[in-house]
Design an enzyme around this catalytic site. Structure first.
Site, PDB file in Angstrom:
ATOM      1  N   CYS A  99      45.216  45.268  35.966  1.00 36.82           N
ATOM      2  CA  CYS A  99      46.082  44.399  35.163  1.00 36.82           C
ATOM      3  C   CYS A  99      47.246  43.915  36.021  1.00 36.82           C
ATOM      4  CB  CYS A  99      46.642  45.187  33.991  1.00 36.82           C
ATOM      5  SG  CYS A  99      45.423  46.045  33.018  1.00 36.82           S
ATOM      6  N   ARG A 113      44.681  38.952  38.102  1.00 35.30           N
ATOM      7  CA  ARG A 113      44.455  40.410  38.070  1.00 35.30           C
ATOM      8  C   ARG A 113      43.818  40.855  36.768  1.00 35.30           C
ATOM      9  NH1 ARG A 113      47.281  43.095  41.824  1.00 35.30           N
ATOM     10  NH2 ARG A 113      47.173  44.975  40.586  1.00 35.30           N
ATOM     11  N   TRP A 116      43.160  43.592  32.068  1.00 33.32           N
ATOM     12  CA  TRP A 116      41.725  43.679  32.348  1.00 33.32           C
ATOM     13  C   TRP A 116      41.326  45.034  31.788  1.00 33.32           C
ATOM     14  CZ3 TRP A 116      38.715  46.402  36.345  1.00 33.32           C
ATOM     15  CH2 TRP A 116      37.402  45.956  36.402  1.00 33.32           C
ATOM     16  N   ASN A 170      49.537  49.241  34.628  1.00 29.34           N
ATOM     17  CA  ASN A 170      48.319  48.891  35.364  1.00 29.34           C
ATOM     18  C   ASN A 170      47.793  50.188  35.960  1.00 29.34           C
ATOM     19  OD1 ASN A 170      46.257  47.761  36.909  1.00 29.34           O
ATOM     20  ND2 ASN A 170      47.616  47.548  38.680  1.00 29.34           N
ATOM     21  N   GLY A 171      46.552  50.554  35.609  1.00 34.27           N
ATOM     22  CA  GLY A 171      45.961  51.782  36.160  1.00 34.27           C
ATOM     23  C   GLY A 171      45.140  52.491  35.097  1.00 34.27           C
ATOM     24  N   GLU A 187      26.695  38.220  51.764  1.00 38.12           N
ATOM     25  CA  GLU A 187      27.942  37.667  51.229  1.00 38.12           C
ATOM     26  C   GLU A 187      27.653  36.392  50.442  1.00 38.12           C
ATOM     27  OE1 GLU A 187      30.710  38.641  50.593  1.00 38.12           O
ATOM     28  OE2 GLU A 187      31.850  36.826  50.244  1.00 38.12           O
ATOM     29  N   LYS A 233      28.631  35.746  46.366  1.00 38.39           N
ATOM     30  CA  LYS A 233      29.395  34.584  45.877  1.00 38.39           C
ATOM     31  C   LYS A 233      28.659  33.900  44.734  1.00 38.39           C
ATOM     32  CE  LYS A 233      32.775  35.175  47.220  1.00 38.39           C
ATOM     33  NZ  LYS A 233      32.651  36.407  47.852  1.00 38.39           N
ATOM     34  N   GLU A 268      28.630  36.154  41.562  1.00 42.08           N
ATOM     35  CA  GLU A 268      29.901  36.443  40.869  1.00 42.08           C
ATOM     36  C   GLU A 268      30.594  35.187  40.355  1.00 42.08           C
ATOM     37  OE1 GLU A 268      33.189  38.104  43.061  1.00 42.08           O
ATOM     38  OE2 GLU A 268      32.528  37.181  44.915  1.00 42.08           O
ATOM     39  N   HIS A 299       7.029  42.502  52.569  1.00 40.81           N
ATOM     40  CA  HIS A 299       6.880  43.894  52.085  1.00 40.81           C
ATOM     41  C   HIS A 299       7.187  43.987  50.596  1.00 40.81           C
ATOM     42  CE1 HIS A 299       6.385  45.233  56.200  1.00 40.81           C
ATOM     43  NE2 HIS A 299       7.428  44.484  56.520  1.00 40.81           N
ATOM     44  N   LYS A 339      40.481  40.526  40.487  1.00 40.77           N
ATOM     45  CA  LYS A 339      40.663  40.329  41.926  1.00 40.77           C
ATOM     46  C   LYS A 339      40.705  41.660  42.671  1.00 40.77           C
ATOM     47  CE  LYS A 339      41.423  38.254  45.787  1.00 40.77           C
ATOM     48  NZ  LYS A 339      40.244  37.594  46.425  1.00 40.77           N
TER      49      LYS A 339
HETATM   50  C1  AGP Z   1      34.440  39.471  46.365  1.00 40.89           C
HETATM   51  O1  AGP Z   1      34.377  38.077  46.086  1.00 40.89           O
HETATM   52  C2  AGP Z   1      34.921  40.257  45.166  1.00 40.89           C
HETATM   53  N1  AGP Z   1      36.177  39.750  44.721  1.00 40.89           N
HETATM   54  C3  AGP Z   1      34.917  41.748  45.411  1.00 40.89           C
HETATM   55  O2  AGP Z   1      33.617  42.127  45.808  1.00 40.89           O
HETATM   56  C4  AGP Z   1      35.914  42.251  46.480  1.00 40.89           C
HETATM   57  O3  AGP Z   1      35.488  41.836  47.755  1.00 40.89           O
HETATM   58  C5  AGP Z   1      35.945  43.774  46.420  1.00 40.89           C
HETATM   59  O4  AGP Z   1      36.407  44.160  45.149  1.00 40.89           O
HETATM   60  C6  AGP Z   1      36.818  44.395  47.511  1.00 40.89           C
HETATM   61  O5  AGP Z   1      38.138  43.957  47.370  1.00 40.89           O
HETATM   62  P1  AGP Z   1      39.174  44.334  48.546  1.00 40.89           P
HETATM   63  O6  AGP Z   1      38.771  43.581  49.767  1.00 40.89           O
HETATM   64  O7  AGP Z   1      40.503  43.899  48.026  1.00 40.89           O
HETATM   65  O8  AGP Z   1      39.098  45.810  48.768  1.00 40.89           O
END
Ligand code: AGP
Length: 613
Positions: free
Chosen positions: A2, A28, A75, A101-102, A485, A489, A492, A508, A608
């Protein structure tokens, strides 16, 4: 995960600062929002399910009077997103308000104790318990601060909290363990917030709080204490002043700057961010220190989550093929797989752009308990990772607000490649002059990434994937990591099930999925010409094949059934391939998401920074 903010001002209504802060913190978490303002008649709270914009306009927050207050964008971790579970939360008598937050690990035990003591808990959240705990501790305390400290001492888990109480209308209390919290030092006001963008419009003077620190702000005062095993120790005024940092980047960096989404802005920023990473680190002596550590270590473990893990995979590739050093990549949340084999002579390279990812921090703590040394690779000065690592090194990519990691991925690769080259000098695989040549070749990366972005924006249609709900993204060698990667993208942001795996694996099993028109993209890096066979296997079975490669990379045989996308030349330098290919997939994911009506900056179910387990 959050976003929280607390502000107290001597002479102005702070609601506009709170609402702007919430807008900056929305990345966040954004499933519910709330505000608490301390006024003459006590504390007033407005809160609701929904995103920040709808909340602020519904309650006309900017027009609320009051000089002390809190804000929260959520969140959900405990309890679904709804009006009752939205923060701020209050005690039984409505005299204390808390944002958090936590995740509190001892949530159930605390709830049972508080209910036995007659408190009525109205929400499903762990946060509400904090308000009741302070209320309860007030019976045994001579001041609100004493009750606050006693309550915080009983919390277990991760938290960054801000608290107001109606008896002290000019004060905001704060505490942090494992969740980020900063102080914005202003003129006539002070603020606490989860992240710097929340306050950057009003002040660039920032104090990053450490784990175990708590205290209060008033409009003219910052008091910080450290909760230690020996008790509460006040942090001296001199130390507080010495910890004030001036943030170089400004409002523009924390705003969309005219782009429709942060994600697109940050994709387009990559020439600058990659250059900033290169120039900011190329002569940093810390890289030499890290290189000698890696060259002399027994084992090298590379860990991270999500995109950072994928950057780590490219690091294992470069460490092996440039520096001749074997390394073990491990997804942070799976650190237990390796834990028993880690010891004193080992080095862990932990990668996290936020420096706050719970899984990565837990992996770091576990490996450190086994005696390993830790190198933290992060984008945020003062982040938990930067403080818990033995050595921290910074990507210097500027703030990344979009939930999807884009510019921080290419910056991580740049930084990790530099470290690999310097490690090669320590291992003797590269001599001094060769190192200079290798390092100098990376200076080309910003231009390659710029050209790649330009071409990709031009050639990628809005509906590359059509109505398909699945796709393969394949690669070999380094390309297999670029493909991972790319698939993340697309998953997500565009919510398409894009799966990546090494192209050689196709025969395989996975090739069984191929039917007419199935989208298969190849990230064809210049180290693996044998990928041609895999391309032909897919094309022969009717897949819709797209080969993304540097234009000067000639695959052994033309594959007429495949569409070839020409990205900038890399002269066969595998160090430059990621900058030529990555933007294509970032932009494909972005365009697909927007065309499908999704908001790339607020992908569903994601945040994020994932600071929960
Ligand atoms: C990637 O697009 C995502 N936002 C997520 O996988 C992110 O890379 C992951 O949570 C790690 O975040 P960080 O680099 O802040 O540790």
């Amino acid at each position: 995960m959050c976003g929280i903010i607390g502000v107290c001002s001597i002479d102005r209504n702070i609601a506009p600062m709170i609402s702007l802060g919430l807008r900056r913190l929305e990345y966040r978490g954004y499933d519910s929002v709330g505000v608490a303002i301390v006024g003459e008649g006590g504390i007033q709270v407005w809160k609701a399910k929904g995103d920040v914009d709808s909340f602020l306009s519904r309650f006309k927050v900017d027009s609320i009077a009051g000089r002390t207050g809190l804000g929260h964008t959520r969140w959900a971790t405990h309890g679904p997103p709804n009006d009752v579970n939205a923060h701020p939360h209050m005690d039984c008598r409505g005299k204390i308000a808390v944002v958090h937050n936590g995740v509190l690990r001892n949530f159930v035990a605390l709830k049972n104790i508080l209910e036995l003591r007659g408190h009525s808990i109205v929400s499903e959240t762990d946060t509400e318990l904090i308000a009741h705990l302070i209320e309860d501790e007030k019976h045994f305390s001579s001041s609100f601060f004493e009750a606050f400290v006693r309550a915080v001492s009983r919390l277990e888990g991760s938290y960054a909290i801000a608290v107001v109480n109606e008896d002290e209308p000019h004060r905001v209390y704060f505490a942090r363990v494992k969740s980020p919290l900063i102080i914005g030092v202003g003129n006539g006001f002070n603020a606490v917030a989860s992240d710097i963008p929340a306050v950057i419009e009003y002040t660039r003077r920032i104090i990053v709080l450490d784990d175990g620190e708590l205290g209060w702000i008033t409009p003219g005062e910052v008091k910080v204490f450290k909760l230690t095993d020996e008790g509460l120790m006040e942090v001296s005024r001199e130390e507080i002043l010495s910890r004030v940092v001036f943030i170089e980047w400004g409002v523009e960096a924390a705003s969309k700057h005219g782009y429709p989404h942060f994600m697109l802005k940050e994709i387009v920023e990559q020439p600058d961010s990659v250059r900033s990473t290169y120039e900011g680190n190329v002569s940093d002596p810390v890289l030499e220190t890290i290189a000698s550590l890696l060259a002399s270590s027994d084992n090298i473990i590379v860990t991270g989550a999500g995109t950072s893990y994928h950057a780590g995979l490219t690091f294992t590739y470069y460490l092996a093929n440039i520096a001749g050093r074997h390394s073990i990549p491990i997804i942070a949340s799976e650190h237990r797989i390796l834990e028993g084999a880690v010891g004193r002579g080992d080095v862990v390279v932990a990668i996290s752009q936020s420096g706050e990812t719970f899984d990565t921090l837990e992996a770091v703590r576990a490996f450190r308990r086994r005696g390993a040394r830790v190198v933290g690779v992060t984008n945020v000065v003062g982040s938990a990772l930067s403080r818990e690592a033995d050595i921290a090194v910074y990507m210097r990519a500027g703030p990344e607000i979009g939930v999807a990691a884009t510019k921080t991925f290419t910056s991580q690769i740049m930084l990790l490649t530099l470290i690999s080259i310097y490690t090669a000098r320590e291992t003797g695989l590269l001599g001094g002059s060769e190192v200079k040549v290798e390092v100098a070749s990376l200076a080309e990366a910003p231009n390659i990434v710029r050209e790649s972005i330009g071409r990709s924006l031009e050639i990628i249609s809005d509906r590359e994937l059509g109505e398909h709900r699945s796709a393969y993204i394949l690669g070999r060698g380094l390309g297999a990591h670029v493909a991972k990667e790319a698939a993340l993208k697309i998953k997500e942001i565009a919510y398409v099930h894009a799966e990546s795996y090494p192209a050689g694996e196709s025969k395989h099993g996975p090739i069984a999925l191929i039917d007419e028109g199935f989208p298969v993209y190849f990230a064809a890096t210049t180290d693996s010409p044998e990928i041609t066979g895999n391309i032909m296997e897919m094309a022969a079975r009717g897949a819709r094949v797209v080969v993304v490669k540097p234009e000067d990379y000639k695959l052994p045989v033309g594959v007429k059934e495949a569409k070839t996308v020409e990205m900038p030349p890399t002269r066969g330098d595998i160090k430059l391939d990621p900058y030529a290919l990555t933007p294509y997939f970032q932009i494909l994911a972005y365009k697909e998401a927007v065309a499908r009506g999704y908001n790339p900056d607020k992908p569903r179910n994601l945040a994020k920074t994932v600071t929960v387990e």
